[in-house]
Design a protein around this motif. Structure first.
Motif, PDB file in Angstrom:
ATOM      1  N   GLY A  40      40.741  32.538  44.216  1.00  0.00           N
ATOM      2  CA  GLY A  40      42.173  33.005  44.006  1.00  0.00           C
ATOM      3  C   GLY A  40      42.635  33.686  44.845  1.00  0.00           C
ATOM      4  O   GLY A  40      43.877  33.532  45.341  1.00  0.00           O
ATOM      5  N   VAL A  65      51.941  34.035  40.782  1.00  0.00           N
ATOM      6  CA  VAL A  65      51.349  33.724  39.465  1.00  0.00           C
ATOM      7  C   VAL A  65      49.828  33.520  39.695  1.00  0.00           C
ATOM      8  O   VAL A  65      49.117  33.781  38.802  1.00  0.00           O
ATOM      9  CB  VAL A  65      52.040  32.361  38.945  1.00  0.00           C
ATOM     10  CG1 VAL A  65      51.477  31.639  37.937  1.00  0.00           C
ATOM     11  CG2 VAL A  65      53.500  32.591  38.551  1.00  0.00           C
ATOM     12  N   PHE A  66      49.522  32.864  40.870  1.00  0.00           N
ATOM     13  CA  PHE A  66      48.009  32.971  41.195  1.00  0.00           C
ATOM     14  C   PHE A  66      47.423  34.126  41.356  1.00  0.00           C
ATOM     15  O   PHE A  66      46.236  34.292  40.583  1.00  0.00           O
ATOM     16  CB  PHE A  66      47.859  32.053  42.561  1.00  0.00           C
ATOM     17  CG  PHE A  66      48.083  30.655  42.592  1.00  0.00           C
ATOM     18  CD1 PHE A  66      47.992  29.894  41.370  1.00  0.00           C
ATOM     19  CD2 PHE A  66      48.108  30.064  43.649  1.00  0.00           C
ATOM     20  CE1 PHE A  66      48.215  28.578  41.227  1.00  0.00           C
ATOM     21  CE2 PHE A  66      48.328  28.596  43.642  1.00  0.00           C
ATOM     22  CZ  PHE A  66      48.384  27.962  42.424  1.00  0.00           C
ATOM     23  N   LEU A  69      46.944  35.287  37.732  1.00  0.00           N
ATOM     24  CA  LEU A  69      45.783  34.661  37.013  1.00  0.00           C
ATOM     25  C   LEU A  69      44.409  34.919  37.404  1.00  0.00           C
ATOM     26  O   LEU A  69      43.401  35.211  36.639  1.00  0.00           O
ATOM     27  CB  LEU A  69      46.162  33.115  37.144  1.00  0.00           C
ATOM     28  CG  LEU A  69      47.398  32.419  36.309  1.00  0.00           C
ATOM     29  CD1 LEU A  69      47.387  31.010  36.873  1.00  0.00           C
ATOM     30  CD2 LEU A  69      47.030  32.505  34.818  1.00  0.00           C
ATOM     31  N   VAL A  72      43.581  38.380  35.762  1.00  0.00           N
ATOM     32  CA  VAL A  72      43.311  38.033  34.297  1.00  0.00           C
ATOM     33  C   VAL A  72      42.026  37.610  34.209  1.00  0.00           C
ATOM     34  O   VAL A  72      41.041  37.799  33.261  1.00  0.00           O
ATOM     35  CB  VAL A  72      44.427  37.167  33.707  1.00  0.00           C
ATOM     36  CG1 VAL A  72      44.126  36.914  32.291  1.00  0.00           C
ATOM     37  CG2 VAL A  72      45.424  38.170  33.670  1.00  0.00           C
ATOM     38  N   THR A  73      41.692  36.469  35.283  1.00  0.00           N
ATOM     39  CA  THR A  73      40.110  36.111  34.944  1.00  0.00           C
ATOM     40  C   THR A  73      39.077  37.016  35.204  1.00  0.00           C
ATOM     41  O   THR A  73      38.120  36.968  34.455  1.00  0.00           O
ATOM     42  CB  THR A  73      40.418  34.868  36.349  1.00  0.00           C
ATOM     43  OG1 THR A  73      41.182  33.998  35.783  1.00  0.00           O
ATOM     44  CG2 THR A  73      38.771  34.165  35.834  1.00  0.00           C
TER      45      THR A  73
END
Length: 85
Positions: A40, A65-66, A69, A72-73
């Motif tokens: 990421g 956005v990456f 994400l 959140v991951t």
């Protein structure tokens, strides 16, 4: 300057080979998750370098956005892996 940005992006992509090895051979799930976080972070860095090299400001939004994400991951993994507390 564009060649420098592209060279740095290529170097970052080559570092993903080490991360892929850790995902495949990681002894614990935490090692695998940290390697996924490396993916990421590297993706964000590569997209930012490409945005600067090709002068596409919209790619900066994609990098954001990456990054969200990836965060959140990581939180989802920690919440699922936490045993007690």
């Amino acid at each position: 300057m564009q060649a420098l940005y592209l060279g740095m992006a290529l170097f970052l992509l080559l570092t993903l080979i080490a991360g892929l090895w850790r995902v495949l051979c990681g002894p614990t799930p935490a090692d695998r998750m940290l390697a996924a976080q490396l993916f990421g972070t590297t993706a964000v860095a590569c997209v930012l370098l490409l945005a600067q090299a090709f002068d596409y400001p919209s790619l900066r939004d994609v990098a954001l956005v990456f990054a969200l994400l990836a965060a959140v991951t990581a939180v989802a993994f920690v919440r699922r892996a936490w045993v007690g507390g």
